[in-house]
Design an enzyme around this catalytic site. Structure first.
Site, PDB file in Angstrom:
ATOM      1  N   LYS A 126      42.539  46.320  46.230  1.00 38.13           N
ATOM      2  CA  LYS A 126      42.254  44.886  46.125  1.00 38.13           C
ATOM      3  C   LYS A 126      43.074  44.311  44.973  1.00 38.13           C
ATOM      4  CE  LYS A 126      38.110  42.048  45.264  1.00 38.13           C
ATOM      5  NZ  LYS A 126      36.636  42.148  45.177  1.00 38.13           N
TER       6      LYS A 126
ATOM      7  N   ASP B 259      25.844  38.028  46.353  1.00 39.46           N
ATOM      8  CA  ASP B 259      26.794  37.557  47.371  1.00 39.46           C
ATOM      9  C   ASP B 259      26.735  38.453  48.604  1.00 39.46           C
ATOM     10  OD1 ASP B 259      28.636  35.783  48.386  1.00 39.46           O
ATOM     11  OD2 ASP B 259      30.367  36.813  47.546  1.00 39.46           O
TER      12      ASP B 259
END
Length: 282
Positions: A65, A178
Site C-alpha cells: 500500500k 471504518d
C-alpha cells in the site's frame, strides 16, 4: 546484495510465522518486488493511495500500500495504522508484514531558486488476499454466495471484531471506526480478514468511550451517536457490523439508490421490497 536477500528472507519469515514481528522494509526492496510500482501490478486505488502486488523471489505474493500524498493528517493516519497493526494478531485480521518510512530529497526549482525538497515515502506491506474484498461479492441482484459461505464470512468478521474489542494484547481494545465491505478482505478459502486501520482508536483497559474531535469514516456505516454526538465506543463498530450483515444476507449494498441517509432508511427500503416480492408471489 546480501542486504536485499536478508530483507526478502525477513518478509518470507513474517509471512510464514504469525508470531514474527513485522519488519522495516527499505523503499528499494518494495520498488523491486512491485516492478517499480508498475501499472500492471496495481490491485486497487483510493483516496489513500494505491495498492500493488509484490512478488518475492520465492513467488510468494504480498500487497504493498503506497500512500501517495503525505499531509500532516495522513502522516498521523499512517503512524496510527502502524501502531494498531503492530499490536494485533488474529486469523481474522489481515496479516501485517512490514512498513517503509523513508524521506527522499529531490533537487528542484521553487520560486526561481534551486532547492532540495523533502519527499516522504510511507508504505505498508500485508499478506496478499487472493479473493479481494467482500464488497465485490455483494450486489443488488445476488450476493453470489451460498448460505454456508455467508455464515462463514459473518462469523469470521465477528471473531475478528471480538478480538479487537476484548482480546488483543494491549490490555485494552481497538475500535476500528471504518468497518465496511471494502475493508473486509477474503483469502482463497473465503476466510474474512479485517483490514485498513488508519482510523482506528486504541482504548486503555479502563476506557469505554471517548469523544471525536473530527468526524471521519464512511457514510452509512457510522453509528448515529458517533455522527450526532461524536461518541466513540465499541458500539460504533457493532453498528457497522450490523449494516454489513444486512448487506451480506440481502445481497444489497448499503444505499442502492444512493439517496438513503442512515441505515434505518436502507433497512426499511429492503423490508418494503421483500414484502412486495412476497405479496406478488402470493
Amino acid at each position: 546484495m546480501d542486504d536485499v536477500f536478508s530483507v526478502h528472507d525477513n518478509l518470507e519469515t513474517v509471512l510464514q510465522d504469525p508470531s514474527e514481528e513485522p519488519c522495516v522494509i527499505p523503499l528499494q526492496c518494495l520498488r523491486d518486488i512491485t516492478n517499480n510500482f508498475s501499472g500492471d501490478r496495481e490491485l486497487g486505488r483510493g483516496g489513500f493511495g494505491v495498492v500493488y502486488k509484490g512478488v518475492l523471489p520465492n513467488e510468494k505474493i504480498v500487497a504493498v500500500k503506497n500512500l501517495l500524498s503525505m499531509s500532516l493528517c495522513q502522516e498521523r493516519q499512517f503512524e496510527n495504522e502502524v501502531d494498531s497493526l503492530m499490536r494485533v494478531r488474529h486469523k481474522n485480521i489481515v496479516r501485517f508484514v512490514g512498513y517503509c518510512c523513508e524521506t527522499q530529497h529531490k533537487y528542484t526549482t521553487y520560486n526561481g531558486i534551486n532547492v532540495f525538497v523533502e519527499m516522504p515515502k510511507r508504505l505498508l506491506c500485508f499478506e496478499y488476499m487472493t479473493s479481494g474484498s467482500l464488497d465485490k461479492y455483494i450486489s443488488e441482484e445476488s450476493c453470489g454466495l451460498d448460505w454456508n459461505e455467508c455464515y462463514k464470512i459473518i462469523k469470521g468478521i465477528c471473531g475478528g471484531l471480538h478480538y479487537l474489542h476484548n482480546e488483543c494484547e494491549i490490555n485494552g481494545s481497538v475500535i476500528h471506526l471504518d468497518l465496511k465491505p471494502k475493508n473486509i478482505l477474503l483469502d482463497d478459502n473465503m476466510m474474512p480478514k479485517i483490514a485498513d486501520f488508519g482510523l482506528a482508536r486504541l482504548f486503555s483497559d479502563k476506557k469505554t468511550q471517548t469523544c471525536a474531535t473530527s468526524l471521519v469514516g464512511s457514510k452509512g456505516y457510522m453509528a448515529l451517536e458517533y455522527m450526532w454526538e461524536s461518541i466513540i465506543s465499541p458500539i460504533a463498530d457493532i453498528y457497522s457490523l450490523c449494516v454489513i450483515i444486512i448487506e451480506i444476507i440481502t445481497g444489497h449494498k448499503y444505499g442502492p439508490s444512493g439517496t438513503e441517509t442512515y441505515c434505518r432508511d436502507f433497512v426499511e427500503s429492503i423490508l418494503l421490497e421483500k414484502c412486495s416480492e412476497e405479496n406478488g408471489m402470493a
